[in-house]
Design a protein around this motif. Structure first.
Motif, PDB file in Angstrom:
ATOM      1  N   VAL A 187     -10.732   0.116  18.726  1.00 42.82           N
ATOM      2  CA  VAL A 187      -9.793  -0.044  16.942  1.00 42.82           C
ATOM      3  C   VAL A 187      -8.700  -0.839  17.605  1.00 42.82           C
ATOM      4  O   VAL A 187      -7.650  -1.056  18.000  1.00 42.82           O
ATOM      5  N   LEU A 188      -8.443  -1.342  16.160  1.00 40.82           N
ATOM      6  CA  LEU A 188      -7.243  -2.358  15.036  1.00 40.82           C
ATOM      7  C   LEU A 188      -6.968  -1.883  14.600  1.00 40.82           C
ATOM      8  O   LEU A 188      -7.163  -1.000  13.158  1.00 40.82           O
ATOM      9  N   ILE A 189      -5.269  -1.966  14.419  1.00 43.44           N
ATOM     10  CA  ILE A 189      -4.303  -1.083  13.409  1.00 43.44           C
ATOM     11  C   ILE A 189      -3.350  -2.304  12.976  1.00 43.44           C
ATOM     12  O   ILE A 189      -3.198  -2.976  13.867  1.00 43.44           O
ATOM     13  N   ILE A 190      -3.516  -2.358  11.871  1.00 46.13           N
ATOM     14  CA  ILE A 190      -2.534  -3.211  11.104  1.00 46.13           C
ATOM     15  C   ILE A 190      -1.150  -3.001  10.664  1.00 46.13           C
ATOM     16  O   ILE A 190      -1.656  -1.945   8.941  1.00 46.13           O
ATOM     17  N   GLU A 191      -0.323  -2.841  10.920  1.00 47.84           N
ATOM     18  CA  GLU A 191       0.472  -2.446  10.027  1.00 47.84           C
ATOM     19  C   GLU A 191       1.312  -3.136   9.177  1.00 47.84           C
ATOM     20  O   GLU A 191       2.079  -4.760  10.467  1.00 47.84           O
ATOM     21  N   THR A 192       1.189  -3.924   7.686  1.00 49.45           N
ATOM     22  CA  THR A 192       1.820  -4.752   7.140  1.00 49.45           C
ATOM     23  C   THR A 192       2.991  -4.407   6.681  1.00 49.45           C
ATOM     24  O   THR A 192       3.331  -3.092   6.934  1.00 49.45           O
ATOM     25  N   THR A 193       3.573  -5.445   6.563  1.00 52.31           N
ATOM     26  CA  THR A 193       5.629  -5.479   5.837  1.00 52.31           C
ATOM     27  C   THR A 193       5.996  -4.317   4.871  1.00 52.31           C
ATOM     28  O   THR A 193       3.903  -4.610   4.007  1.00 52.31           O
ATOM     29  N   GLY A 194       6.388  -4.178   4.694  1.00 53.46           N
ATOM     30  CA  GLY A 194       6.766  -3.046   3.597  1.00 53.46           C
ATOM     31  C   GLY A 194       6.745  -3.552   2.256  1.00 53.46           C
ATOM     32  O   GLY A 194       6.525  -3.539   1.545  1.00 53.46           O
ATOM     33  N   ALA A 195       7.050  -5.055   2.456  1.00 51.85           N
ATOM     34  CA  ALA A 195       6.247  -5.800   0.954  1.00 51.85           C
ATOM     35  C   ALA A 195       5.429  -6.472   0.923  1.00 51.85           C
ATOM     36  O   ALA A 195       5.373  -7.802  -0.304  1.00 51.85           O
ATOM     37  N   ALA A 196       4.444  -6.109   1.486  1.00 45.16           N
ATOM     38  CA  ALA A 196       2.662  -6.598   1.093  1.00 45.16           C
ATOM     39  C   ALA A 196       1.871  -6.306   0.540  1.00 45.16           C
ATOM     40  O   ALA A 196       1.995  -4.347   0.281  1.00 45.16           O
ATOM     41  N   HIS A 197       1.363  -7.026  -0.381  1.00 42.09           N
ATOM     42  CA  HIS A 197       0.836  -6.550  -1.522  1.00 42.09           C
ATOM     43  C   HIS A 197      -0.968  -6.124  -0.873  1.00 42.09           C
ATOM     44  O   HIS A 197      -1.522  -6.868   0.005  1.00 42.09           O
ATOM     45  N   PRO A 198      -1.303  -4.805  -1.156  1.00 38.66           N
ATOM     46  CA  PRO A 198      -2.463  -4.659  -0.328  1.00 38.66           C
ATOM     47  C   PRO A 198      -3.844  -5.263  -0.696  1.00 38.66           C
ATOM     48  O   PRO A 198      -4.625  -5.948   1.092  1.00 38.66           O
ATOM     49  N   VAL A 199      -3.751  -6.017  -1.756  1.00 36.01           N
ATOM     50  CA  VAL A 199      -5.072  -6.824  -1.624  1.00 36.01           C
ATOM     51  C   VAL A 199      -4.909  -8.421  -0.015  1.00 36.01           C
ATOM     52  O   VAL A 199      -5.369  -9.089   0.076  1.00 36.01           O
ATOM     53  N   GLU A 200      -3.789  -8.236  -0.397  1.00 39.13           N
ATOM     54  CA  GLU A 200      -3.493  -9.973   0.522  1.00 39.13           C
ATOM     55  C   GLU A 200      -2.990  -9.239   2.018  1.00 39.13           C
ATOM     56  O   GLU A 200      -3.473 -10.610   2.520  1.00 39.13           O
ATOM     57  N   ALA A 201      -3.095  -8.425   1.933  1.00 39.05           N
ATOM     58  CA  ALA A 201      -2.566  -7.908   3.354  1.00 39.05           C
ATOM     59  C   ALA A 201      -4.120  -7.783   4.077  1.00 39.05           C
ATOM     60  O   ALA A 201      -4.940  -7.912   4.752  1.00 39.05           O
ATOM     61  N   LEU A 202      -4.865  -7.312   2.683  1.00 34.22           N
ATOM     62  CA  LEU A 202      -6.484  -7.240   3.216  1.00 34.22           C
ATOM     63  C   LEU A 202      -7.157  -8.613   3.475  1.00 34.22           C
ATOM     64  O   LEU A 202      -8.431  -8.702   4.446  1.00 34.22           O
ATOM     65  N   ASP A 203      -6.635  -9.627   2.576  1.00 33.32           N
ATOM     66  CA  ASP A 203      -6.633 -10.820   2.416  1.00 33.32           C
ATOM     67  C   ASP A 203      -6.546 -11.546   3.953  1.00 33.32           C
ATOM     68  O   ASP A 203      -7.933 -11.968   4.569  1.00 33.32           O
ATOM     69  N   ALA A 204      -5.874 -10.837   4.834  1.00 34.14           N
ATOM     70  CA  ALA A 204      -5.838 -11.433   6.153  1.00 34.14           C
ATOM     71  C   ALA A 204      -6.476 -11.217   7.307  1.00 34.14           C
ATOM     72  O   ALA A 204      -6.992 -11.778   7.849  1.00 34.14           O
ATOM     73  N   VAL A 205      -7.142  -9.965   7.232  1.00 27.63           N
ATOM     74  CA  VAL A 205      -7.836  -9.313   8.241  1.00 27.63           C
ATOM     75  C   VAL A 205      -9.029  -9.891   7.536  1.00 27.63           C
ATOM     76  O   VAL A 205      -9.540 -10.376   9.664  1.00 27.63           O
ATOM     77  N   TYR A 206      -9.950 -10.109   7.053  1.00 24.68           N
ATOM     78  CA  TYR A 206     -10.663 -11.032   6.520  1.00 24.68           C
ATOM     79  C   TYR A 206     -11.539 -12.516   6.938  1.00 24.68           C
ATOM     80  O   TYR A 206     -10.107 -13.261   6.682  1.00 24.68           O
TER      81      TYR A 206
END
Length: 300
Positions: free
Chosen positions: A87-106
């Motif tokens: 299982v991979l858990i990615i904890e984003t910075t509190g200043a990250a927009h969720p769409v941008e963070a999801l984009d980084a995963v793909y």
């Protein structure tokens, strides 16, 4: 396929407390977690909460989204090649927009190896009640993180009266009617709630499009172009038919008359094409709302 969870939430909301508790639960089930942790500063303070035996990649200075997406892809690729995990858990910075963070995963290179279960957003309940004290930009980000969650934790409920707790849940449900809302203290969430999430749509061949309506708002879809080939103009004509709720696309698109599939990127209406000098797999990742029902070029 490895399950991926993306932890979102505003600064100080309780993401790291949630992370340590979820890691504990995964270990109790004999599942091996790996963590990518993103922090705004130059020092990895939060990562000290992760035990030494867990594969950990640190992304400092808030670089998990936008310009840092390539770095994140490299970190994920490194984990897939070098680490044994379930299982991979990615904890984003509190200043990250969720769409941008999801984009980084793909990445089209490994999207078929990852099963993104969803975005789990931790919301500080007390801050929610006092959100009018935030600047407009910060308040907007705070609300976007909540609006795009697949699972929403109304955290720090122990600091509120019963009436305030009810108000928070009612208002959060109004902003995001799709997410399950869990009232929590110390970011504690039962693992089965995470395991029940589903944000990744099916993998489609471009010449056979199946399009069930997704139950989740924000999700992804991996399209593989098998025998399809079209001109750049035809592809951009298709792009112009897309709804505004398609936020990101990236991948390698086969274009008539060009030897290798071209690198293609799309963000909020803007497109970019770059030639690719080696033959990359003709795959495209689409991120947005209700992506499963989207008609795909070449799929008619």
């Amino acid at each position: 396929m490895k399950d991926v969870y993306l932890f979102s939430g505003f600064l100080g909301s309780g993401k790291t407390s949630m992370l340590t508790d979820v890691i504990r639960q995964l270990k109790e089930k004999n599942l091996k977690p790996a963590v990518i942790m993103n922090e705004l500063g130059k020092l990895p303070f939060d990562s000290q909460a992760v035990e030494k035996d867990i594969p950990l990649k640190e992304m400092l200075e808030g670089c998990i989204c936008c310009s840092g997406a390539e770095k994140t892809e490299a970190q994920i690729q490194s984990l897939l090649l070098d680490s044994d995990f379930d299982v991979l858990i990615i904890e984003t910075t509190g200043a990250a927009h969720p769409v941008e963070a999801l984009d980084a995963v793909y990445s089209p290179l490994f999207a078929d190896q990852l099963n993104v279960k969803g975005i789990i957003t931790v919301a500080d309940s007390k801050l929610w009640l006092h959100r009018d004290t935030l600047t407009p930009q910060v308040r907007s980000l705070f609300m976007e993180q909540i609006r795009h969650a697949h699972l929403l934790l109304a955290n720090k409920t122990d600091l509120l009266t019963e009436a305030e707790q009810g108000q928070v849940v009612y208002e959060l449900q109004g902003l995001n009617p799709h997410a399950f809302i869990l009232q929590t203290t110390n970011g504690r969430v039962p693992l089965h709630l995470l395991e029940g999430l589903k944000a990744t749509a099916q993998v489609d061949k471009a010449d056979i499009v199946k399009a069930p309506i997704a139950s989740m708002q924000l999700g992804s879809r991996l399209v593989e172009f098998t025998d399809s080939e079209f001109t750049q103009e035809q592809f951009e004509d298709w792009i112009r038919t897309l709804p505004e709720t398609i936020y990101r696309m990236k991948g390698y698109v086969p274009i008539e008359g060009i030897k290798n599939p071209m690198l293609f990127q799309y963000a909020y209406g803007m497109v970019q094409w770059l030639p690719e000098y080696i033959k990359m797999p003709a795959k495209l990742v689409i991120i947005g709302e209700n992506v499963s029902s989207l008609p795909i070029i070449g799929g008619q």
